[in-house]
Each structure stands twice: as structure tokens, then as C-alpha cells.
Design an enzyme around this catalytic site. Sequence first.
Site, PDB file in Angstrom:
ATOM      1  N   CYS A 172       0.805  -1.230   0.000  1.00  0.00           N
ATOM      2  CA  CYS A 172       0.000   0.000   0.000  1.00  0.00           C
ATOM      3  C   CYS A 172       0.837   1.279   0.000  1.00  0.00           C
ATOM      4  O   CYS A 172       0.286   2.379  -0.040  1.00  0.00           O
ATOM      5  CB  CYS A 172      -0.953  -0.020   1.187  1.00  0.00           C
ATOM      6  SG  CYS A 172      -2.033  -1.457   1.148  1.00  0.00           S
ATOM      7  N   HIS A 305      -2.162   8.296   6.328  1.00  0.00           N
ATOM      8  CA  HIS A 305      -2.502   7.014   5.687  1.00  0.00           C
ATOM      9  C   HIS A 305      -3.922   6.640   6.123  1.00  0.00           C
ATOM     10  O   HIS A 305      -4.725   6.235   5.308  1.00  0.00           O
ATOM     11  CB  HIS A 305      -1.469   5.968   6.089  1.00  0.00           C
ATOM     12  CG  HIS A 305      -1.615   4.662   5.395  1.00  0.00           C
ATOM     13  ND1 HIS A 305      -1.643   4.544   4.025  1.00  0.00           N
ATOM     14  CD2 HIS A 305      -1.772   3.389   5.878  1.00  0.00           C
ATOM     15  CE1 HIS A 305      -1.782   3.264   3.691  1.00  0.00           C
ATOM     16  NE2 HIS A 305      -1.879   2.552   4.791  1.00  0.00           N
ATOM     17  N   HIS A 342      -9.747   2.382   0.454  1.00  0.00           N
ATOM     18  CA  HIS A 342      -8.286   2.274   0.417  1.00  0.00           C
ATOM     19  C   HIS A 342      -7.878   1.767  -0.964  1.00  0.00           C
ATOM     20  O   HIS A 342      -8.113   0.601  -1.293  1.00  0.00           O
ATOM     21  CB  HIS A 342      -7.830   1.323   1.513  1.00  0.00           C
ATOM     22  CG  HIS A 342      -6.334   1.241   1.672  1.00  0.00           C
ATOM     23  ND1 HIS A 342      -5.433   1.833   0.809  1.00  0.00           N
ATOM     24  CD2 HIS A 342      -5.577   0.641   2.627  1.00  0.00           C
ATOM     25  CE1 HIS A 342      -4.209   1.582   1.207  1.00  0.00           C
ATOM     26  NE2 HIS A 342      -4.261   0.868   2.315  1.00  0.00           N
TER      27      HIS A 342
END
Lengths: 416, 413
Positions: A172, A305, A342
Site C-alpha cells: 500500500c 494514511h 483504500h
Amino acid sequence: MPQPTEHQHQDRIVVTGTGLITALGVGTEVNWSALLAGGDGVGPLHGIDFKGAPDKGGGQAPGLSLDSLAGIPPRARRERAAAYLFCCARECVHSAGLEQSNPYAPARRGMIVGTTLGGMNSGGVFLESCRKRGVGRARFGEMRRWQPSAVMRPVLDAFALAGAGITTTTACASGLSSIGLAMMMIRSRRLDLIIAGGYDPMCVYTYAGFNSLMLVDGEAIRPFDAERKGLKIGEGYGLLALERRTDALRRGARILGEVVGYGESSDAHHLTRPHPDGQGAVRAMRIALTEARLRPDQIDHINAHGTATPNNDSSEYRAMERVFGAHLRRIPVSAVKSALGHALGGAGGVEAIFTLLAIRSDTAPATLHTRCVDSAMPDLDLVTDQPRAHPIRHAMSNSFGFGGSNASLILGVCDE
Amino acid sequence: MSDDVVITGCGVVSALPSGAAALFDALCDGRCGIVDYEGVSLGETVRTRVGRVCDFDPEEWIADQTLRRMSRFTQFAIAAGRQAACEAGLIEPGPAGRFDEGSPLAERTAVLCGAVAGSPPYVLDYYMPIIERGVVAANPILFGEGVPNAASSHLSMSLGIRGGCQTLLGERTVGLEAIALASEMVRAGRYDVVLAGASEEYHPILTQIHEKIGMHTPREKIDRGCLPFARESAGYLMGEGAAFVVVERASSALRRGAMPLARLCAAGMSTGAGAAAGGFEAFETALGSFLVPSVTERGVDGLKDGLVFSSANGSVLDAAEVGALHGLAASPLTVTSLAGALGECLSMTPVASVITAIQACWHGRCPPTRTTDPSLPEGVSCPQVTTPIDTSSAVIVATGLEGAAAAIHIDVT
């Protein structure tokens, strides 16, 4: 703490173009308007066969309009990731003013993107067809489109990006890792222009994986909330045109902002869990600050994040607390995954663009759904409910991934 | 020398014995690691020949309690990475050797791992049940261990490396691209040390896919082996393994007492995009676009001494690759390939070629290419027995689909 070499400061790297597709829409300005308006891109997922399991929803990009589809090479149309990436790259090149006239030779242009999946949807089609019809009758094209190199190939060919075609993965954190590599390649004068960022399509592969790890929540995504329970998978494509400031000025390009610092690190701790104290994240942020030659109090905004998983948000808060100390209280923090889901390997590129837009607009976007910030995060100034007007000269965007990969990028206003 | 970027450690796991020296000796002895293989993939029994890593004991290299969960892709990477780090004097020998907790050098060290296929068994074992039975069939362990950056992450965890750890995905050029980027990282001062290389794990689906695209030797001809450059070649056989090198500045290597094994004179890559001709004809343009400037940028003409480690594997790519090199070289070329002995190990073979090239230059011997009746342009030779060489440098090239190309030029002076 490592000190940047003189070499790292000899060239200033600027952003001259962007391309953006997320659950909020197709196009940079469409996305920014929707984010500021409180748009929520998360909803039921289409095109995924759950086979009776509940659909917990996610942030899926909308279908491409006929206008958007026009001009996409046939080979890119057959894989969702390739089609959307092409569309995103086209916006990026166009907004950089490079579509009609490009002063850089093909060997001096490149593309570096981060992803976790590549063309995994085509992989699924290939495997399904192998299962049903046997390998001998399966179509090779689906297998080829599975490869990340094939996903980016139409972009390389269309825009003659011959100098490098790199796909990197740090899970990620991939999108930011690619920007970090691009900065290095431009500063070292290996290349003059790089289209960098990240992408990941919506795919049952990752949905099922994160779901099996009990990280997907069926309710709204609530980053840093006391009752946060998990994330939703998103889909995102975010690309930035990066070049040297001197070159951009010479060709009369519109400069959208400057990439002033990048830092990365590994936790060396656990494959799927972050270090509880955010040690690696601390190092990534500090390296980025050092490279940017900025003090923590000179950061005016943080794009966190902020995945809304209990462990990630705690670890990230501790890291921000250690890096920014008392200054953290006066830095507006946004967590845009609350509106997008996400986007995994795409998140870094997507959120770097939102960070750039926050600088341009002097506005920190709102974090949706968070009702009560975790009491264990007393110094967190999370922007909720409404976007907040706030002078922003320098902003940090963070991405952290499986494998303990951490990346931190600092963007800023580009002074004359 | 002090400003040069050098290689200070090498590690390799392949179908031949592990370790740079052992691999080189085996290659010079003319040994072949390709063995009979039978396995089931997607409901089909695949009988073929593969450059399979046999007799690999992961416990020899990995002390981690989660070893049994790891894919061979990851295990190979740790084994090869550990060998390289050990030779460079970064860690102690043995499966538990790692950087000290809090070591500043651990934070200034990064991992770059190339992969084309990664771990097909983990991806298939994870994905097929989902395709058949839906999201409820997902196995969280296989998902975590099957992510493409699992090998580089485990390598960083196992060795205690705290700089960045990235996996480069792409064509079989990505192993060399990892070394090229490592060189850039060190030159730019981003890191002091980078562990760069590639890892690939075999699964019979690779044979099925490569047969499907017409590159793999047809099953009725697999006994002929994998014959690079051969006039009558019918394709290649697959292989597996991992290879890593330690890249750092000569000055810092010498300061900490490590011996430079080779200088990285030049490295480069190209996508071949924008080449006038599509398909394989793009190779020459792709190679030429960077090889000529890159081999001369450090004051050394990489092709002057004429030793080239090619990624030729017996497929139709061979002629394009050799033709491009021949067009660029002013003097006769000696070209060799490891594919005949190791199989087509995708991104790993070119990195193993870098390691073998260093050994060749040190020992003054070029290992043979396992092939028959090579078809090469005039002025290009391919030794089929171990041949004395009088050169201190070599160029290692890799080409991939659609014109992708990468090259490394090393010098052991």
C-alpha cells in the site's frame, strides 16, 4: 539521521501535470470538487461475484464515459486497470501540456508506477477460463494482461516513454515509492520527465484477502475514530508528471507544486502488521523532512494514511506524535480514505494529488464519518465535518504497507 | 575507485549448487541443472524438464519461525540475499545472522528484488478457491505470503534491514533493473548499501503458459533441452532460483573492510517504446538507445573486451538480442548464456549472469554455453567448452517482451 547529499539538492523537482480517477470520479478537478463537497465514493460493489457472501462495499471508480473511452487503445480496453490507467495518464500528459509538443526525447522520458495487483482481474478471467475449458483452450491474451508490465504498456507506447517502464510494489506504499524512485531518476539526470504514481483496480483478489484478515468493515470507514473497525477496499489511479523545475520553466509549463522531500523505510517487524510504535514510519517522515530541509513545525498539513484499522491508526498516530511533538496539535490532518476507500497501490499517487490540491487551495479536506477521535490521540487535529481553510505551504502525505513498508512525501508551493 | 559503485557480495540459489563460486565451478564443468519434472496444474498433469532447485534446505538459511509459511520464492530470496550480505561482511554467517538492532547501517541499507512470476503456487492456491467458491474461501496466510513484495519484505525482516524494500515487477529485465536502480540509489546518496537481485519460483503453470505462447520447447522435444543460439532450437525450458548482489560505494566498502568484487561501470534500461518497428525488431533500438552512451559514460567501453552474458534461451528472442549486440560492437564478441544449464529463470538468470561474469573475469575463464550448432553472426562466438579469456570486464544484457531491455557493465580491475 542520514543527511541528503549535495547531489540531492542540485535539482528541484516539480509537478506539472496530474491524472486522477477514484470512486469520486474521473479527472483531477472532478475529484477535488467532490471531496470538498463531502462526496462519499463508497457504496455497493459491482462486477464482483460474492457467491452469497455479504458485499461490505467499497470505493469503486465509476464507469468511463464514451468520451473517456475514445482513444484508448484496443489492447488497453480489455483490462480494467489498463483502460483506467491509460485514461489517467492521458489526463496527466494533457494537463502537463505535453500532448501536442514534448521537448524530451523518448529515451529521456519514463514511467514509474506502483501497484499491488497489476492486471489481476485478467488473471482471474484467465484462471476461470482454464478451469472451465482447460489450459489448452484458454486465451493467452488474458494471461498477458495479468502482467503489470502489460498494464502500463499502452501508456508507454502511446506517449513514447522509452527511458524506463518500472512497476514497483511496496504494497500500500507503492504509489509513493514510485514517486520517490522518480525523484531520484530525475535528479540523477537519467531521465528528464517521469509519469509517476500508482494504481490498483477493484478486484475480488484483494477484497477477499483483506476480508479474510478481518480488516474490512461493513460500516462506514472512520479513520482515527474511537470506534473504528476497519477499512473498505477502494480503487484508484493517480499519476503525476514530474520534471526538473528549470526544464519546466524553460518550456513554459504550468507548475502545480514542488516535490521537496521523500523518505522511506522498513519496519523489519511483521508481514501484515505495522510496528506498534510506528518506528519505521517515524524514520520515513524524518528522512523526508531532512531531504526537504524543513523542521516539523514547517509542515502545515498532513494527509494521513488513515486506513481506519485499529492497529494502523494507532501506530500512525504514535509516529506522528514522535515526529511532530507539540506541533502536531496545530497541524490539520485529513484522512481521505474515508471518502474513497483504500486504493492500496494506488493510494500513494491519488493522495499525493489531493495533498497538492490542498496546497493549491489552502484547504484541508474533511475526514468523513469520524465522530469521536480516539481519546488515545489527544494531539490529533483531525479535520472532520467540513474542509478547513488553512494556509498551507508544505504538506506531508504518508503511505504504509504490508511488509512494513513506509513512505512519506512532502510537497510544497513552488516559489519563483 | 573510491567514488565508484561496486559489488561486494554475491549470492545465488539455482538448479546448480548454491553460492557464486560453486555455481561457477559447476558451469565450467559443463553441468546441467535441468531435470525431469512432473506436476499437476489446473487439473492437467504436466511432464516436462525444469531447472529445478533440488535439495534446498531453507533451514540452512532462515531461522525465522514463520519459515514454513513462506513460499519458495521468498525462501530463495532470503537464501541468496543472505549469502550476498554475508560475503560483503554485513552480517554473520548462519541462518540467524542479521544487522544489530539499532545499527545505523541497517537503516542505510535497502532491498530491491525483481520478479516476473514471483510465487505462482501461492497465487494459485489463494486465488483458485476464491474463483470457485467466492470470498469466503480466501486464506489469510496465503494472501499475506502471496503478495508480490513478500520476498523483499521477508528478506528485510530476516536480515534486519530497515531501509526501503521494494519489489520490481515486469519482464525478465527487472533483475538487472534492480541492480541499475541500486546503483542509482547509492550514487545519489539515498542508501549506503543496496541488496539487489531477483527471485522466481517454478510452477507447472509457467510451462503451460510459455507453451501456449510458443516460446517453450514443445513437450515432444523436451529431451533436447534448452539450447541458446541453436540453429535447430525449438524453445526453452523453465527454471527457478534467486540471485542477489550487494551494491555500495567503493569508499564505504573499503572503510568497513569489505573487498570490492567488481565495479558497476554502467547500467541502463529501456522500454523500447517509440521504436520505429514493433515486436522483436524494437530490441536493437532499445539496446542502442542506452547501451552505447552507458558503456562509455564511465570511460570504459563495455563491448571493447567483447565478453557478453546474454539472456538468450533458445527462443526467437535470441537472434534479435545477438543481432543488436553485434550491431553495436566494433570488435569480435564472445557471447555466452546460462539458460542451457539453469533453464529460463526469468528475472533471476540475468542476475546470476552478473555473478557468473564476475567469477569469469576473476578466474580468466568463460563458462560454456550448453547448446548445439549455434547460429551466430560473423564475429560473434559462443564457447561450448570452458574457454580462457583475457578480459577484466563484461556486459550482461537482458531483453523482454515488446522491446524491454536492460544491461549492466561490470569491471573487476
